[in-house]
Design a protein around this motif. Structure first.
Motif, PDB file in Angstrom:
ATOM      1  N   LEU A 139      82.003  48.691  80.451  1.00  0.00           N
ATOM      2  CA  LEU A 139      83.246  47.983  80.407  1.00  0.00           C
ATOM      3  C   LEU A 139      83.344  46.659  79.842  1.00  0.00           C
ATOM      4  O   LEU A 139      84.285  46.359  79.075  1.00  0.00           O
ATOM      5  CB  LEU A 139      83.852  48.206  81.884  1.00  0.00           C
ATOM      6  CG  LEU A 139      84.078  49.536  82.710  1.00  0.00           C
ATOM      7  CD1 LEU A 139      84.388  49.201  84.089  1.00  0.00           C
ATOM      8  CD2 LEU A 139      85.288  50.000  81.953  1.00  0.00           C
ATOM      9  N   ARG A 140      82.391  45.836  80.188  1.00  0.00           N
ATOM     10  CA  ARG A 140      82.469  44.500  79.440  1.00  0.00           C
ATOM     11  C   ARG A 140      82.491  44.422  77.770  1.00  0.00           C
ATOM     12  O   ARG A 140      83.121  43.775  77.373  1.00  0.00           O
ATOM     13  CB  ARG A 140      81.368  43.575  80.093  1.00  0.00           C
ATOM     14  CG  ARG A 140      81.549  42.119  79.802  1.00  0.00           C
ATOM     15  CD  ARG A 140      80.744  41.144  80.717  1.00  0.00           C
ATOM     16  NE  ARG A 140      81.618  41.283  81.860  1.00  0.00           N
ATOM     17  CZ  ARG A 140      81.182  40.430  82.973  1.00  0.00           C
ATOM     18  NH1 ARG A 140      80.030  39.836  82.811  1.00  0.00           N
ATOM     19  NH2 ARG A 140      81.848  40.489  83.989  1.00  0.00           N
ATOM     20  N   ALA A 141      81.534  45.188  77.547  1.00  0.00           N
ATOM     21  CA  ALA A 141      81.516  45.550  76.055  1.00  0.00           C
ATOM     22  C   ALA A 141      82.359  46.042  75.271  1.00  0.00           C
ATOM     23  O   ALA A 141      83.220  45.604  74.333  1.00  0.00           O
ATOM     24  CB  ALA A 141      80.013  46.546  75.653  1.00  0.00           C
ATOM     25  N   HIS A 142      83.119  47.030  76.134  1.00  0.00           N
ATOM     26  CA  HIS A 142      84.615  47.636  75.448  1.00  0.00           C
ATOM     27  C   HIS A 142      85.511  46.619  75.371  1.00  0.00           C
ATOM     28  O   HIS A 142      86.238  46.614  74.398  1.00  0.00           O
ATOM     29  CB  HIS A 142      84.894  48.805  76.234  1.00  0.00           C
ATOM     30  CG  HIS A 142      86.253  49.619  75.931  1.00  0.00           C
ATOM     31  ND1 HIS A 142      86.164  50.093  74.615  1.00  0.00           N
ATOM     32  CD2 HIS A 142      87.500  49.429  76.420  1.00  0.00           C
ATOM     33  CE1 HIS A 142      87.679  50.564  74.410  1.00  0.00           C
ATOM     34  NE2 HIS A 142      88.223  50.187  75.534  1.00  0.00           N
ATOM     35  N   ILE A 143      85.556  45.728  76.629  1.00  0.00           N
ATOM     36  CA  ILE A 143      86.779  44.887  76.776  1.00  0.00           C
ATOM     37  C   ILE A 143      86.440  43.541  75.618  1.00  0.00           C
ATOM     38  O   ILE A 143      87.379  43.125  74.806  1.00  0.00           O
ATOM     39  CB  ILE A 143      86.894  44.220  78.252  1.00  0.00           C
ATOM     40  CG1 ILE A 143      87.290  45.017  78.970  1.00  0.00           C
ATOM     41  CG2 ILE A 143      87.565  43.119  78.219  1.00  0.00           C
ATOM     42  CD1 ILE A 143      87.246  45.002  80.493  1.00  0.00           C
ATOM     43  N   ASN A 144      85.166  43.169  75.443  1.00  0.00           N
ATOM     44  CA  ASN A 144      84.758  42.251  74.564  1.00  0.00           C
ATOM     45  C   ASN A 144      84.790  42.571  73.044  1.00  0.00           C
ATOM     46  O   ASN A 144      85.126  41.666  72.130  1.00  0.00           O
ATOM     47  CB  ASN A 144      83.476  41.756  74.917  1.00  0.00           C
ATOM     48  CG  ASN A 144      83.491  40.965  76.190  1.00  0.00           C
ATOM     49  OD1 ASN A 144      84.568  40.298  76.568  1.00  0.00           O
ATOM     50  ND2 ASN A 144      82.362  40.828  76.819  1.00  0.00           N
ATOM     51  N   SER A 145      84.945  43.906  72.672  1.00  0.00           N
ATOM     52  CA  SER A 145      85.033  44.380  71.548  1.00  0.00           C
ATOM     53  C   SER A 145      86.564  44.384  71.069  1.00  0.00           C
ATOM     54  O   SER A 145      86.963  44.742  69.814  1.00  0.00           O
ATOM     55  CB  SER A 145      84.573  45.527  71.326  1.00  0.00           C
ATOM     56  OG  SER A 145      85.160  46.685  71.848  1.00  0.00           O
ATOM     57  N   ARG A 146      87.508  44.097  71.808  1.00  0.00           N
ATOM     58  CA  ARG A 146      88.838  44.236  71.395  1.00  0.00           C
ATOM     59  C   ARG A 146      89.424  43.056  70.932  1.00  0.00           C
ATOM     60  O   ARG A 146      89.259  41.751  71.037  1.00  0.00           O
ATOM     61  CB  ARG A 146      89.824  44.709  72.858  1.00  0.00           C
ATOM     62  CG  ARG A 146      89.174  45.881  73.075  1.00  0.00           C
ATOM     63  CD  ARG A 146      89.880  46.491  74.336  1.00  0.00           C
ATOM     64  NE  ARG A 146      91.115  47.335  74.263  1.00  0.00           N
ATOM     65  CZ  ARG A 146      91.279  48.520  73.607  1.00  0.00           C
ATOM     66  NH1 ARG A 146      90.232  48.702  72.614  1.00  0.00           N
ATOM     67  NH2 ARG A 146      92.284  49.251  73.471  1.00  0.00           N
TER      68      ARG A 146
END
Length: 146
Positions: A139-146
């Motif tokens: 989740l953190r990686a997905h959010i940070n990739s935005r």
């Protein structure tokens, strides 16, 4: 979104909200600190010299600067933090963890961590805890990739 995905999402959100509310209630009852107080005291206790510029502290705890400013005013009036001239920039000031705040934070940490153990960690065996870690990282990686 199908009904199973919606149920999982709602369960995730509602369980997180309930867990945070229980932890906040216990923290306040056992230490007279709010979770906001605890977040600020934790950040300051881990900072070099137990001090931070308010802008850096706001970024660290993830708050708007105006919210932090108001909260710091309340914490300062309770004798938990102080403001001092910045050691590296004479135009600015830093928020400093003072002795009273440090002592209260230390006394609050043990019961707070016991509550985290009881309400969160005790519910999960090692495999489930590893899965929670995987989900959180994803989740953190997905959010940070935005």
């Amino acid at each position: 979104m199908n009904s199973q995905q919606l149920r999982i999402w709602r369960d995730f959100v509602e369980t997180g909200d309930e867990l945070r509310a229980l932890l906040a209630s216990r923290l306040l009852a056992e230490s007279d600190l709010s979770t906001a107080d605890y977040s600020v005291l934790l950040a300051l206790s881990e900072a070099d010299g137990r001090r931070m510029r308010s802008s850096e502290l706001a970024d660290h705890v993830g708050w708007e600067r105006s919210r932090l400013s108001h909260h710091l005013g309340r914490m300062e009036s309770r004798g938990l933090v102080g403001r001092e001239k910045c050691l590296t920039d004479s135009r600015g000031s830093e928020i400093v963890l003072i002795a009273t705040g440090a002592s209260l934070f230390r006394r609050a940490s043990a019961p707070h961590l016991r509550a985290v153990q009881e309400l969160f960690l005790d519910a999960l065996d090692e495999d489930l805890l590893a899965k929670v870690d995987d989900v959180t990282r994803a989740l953190r990686a997905h959010i940070n990739s935005r």
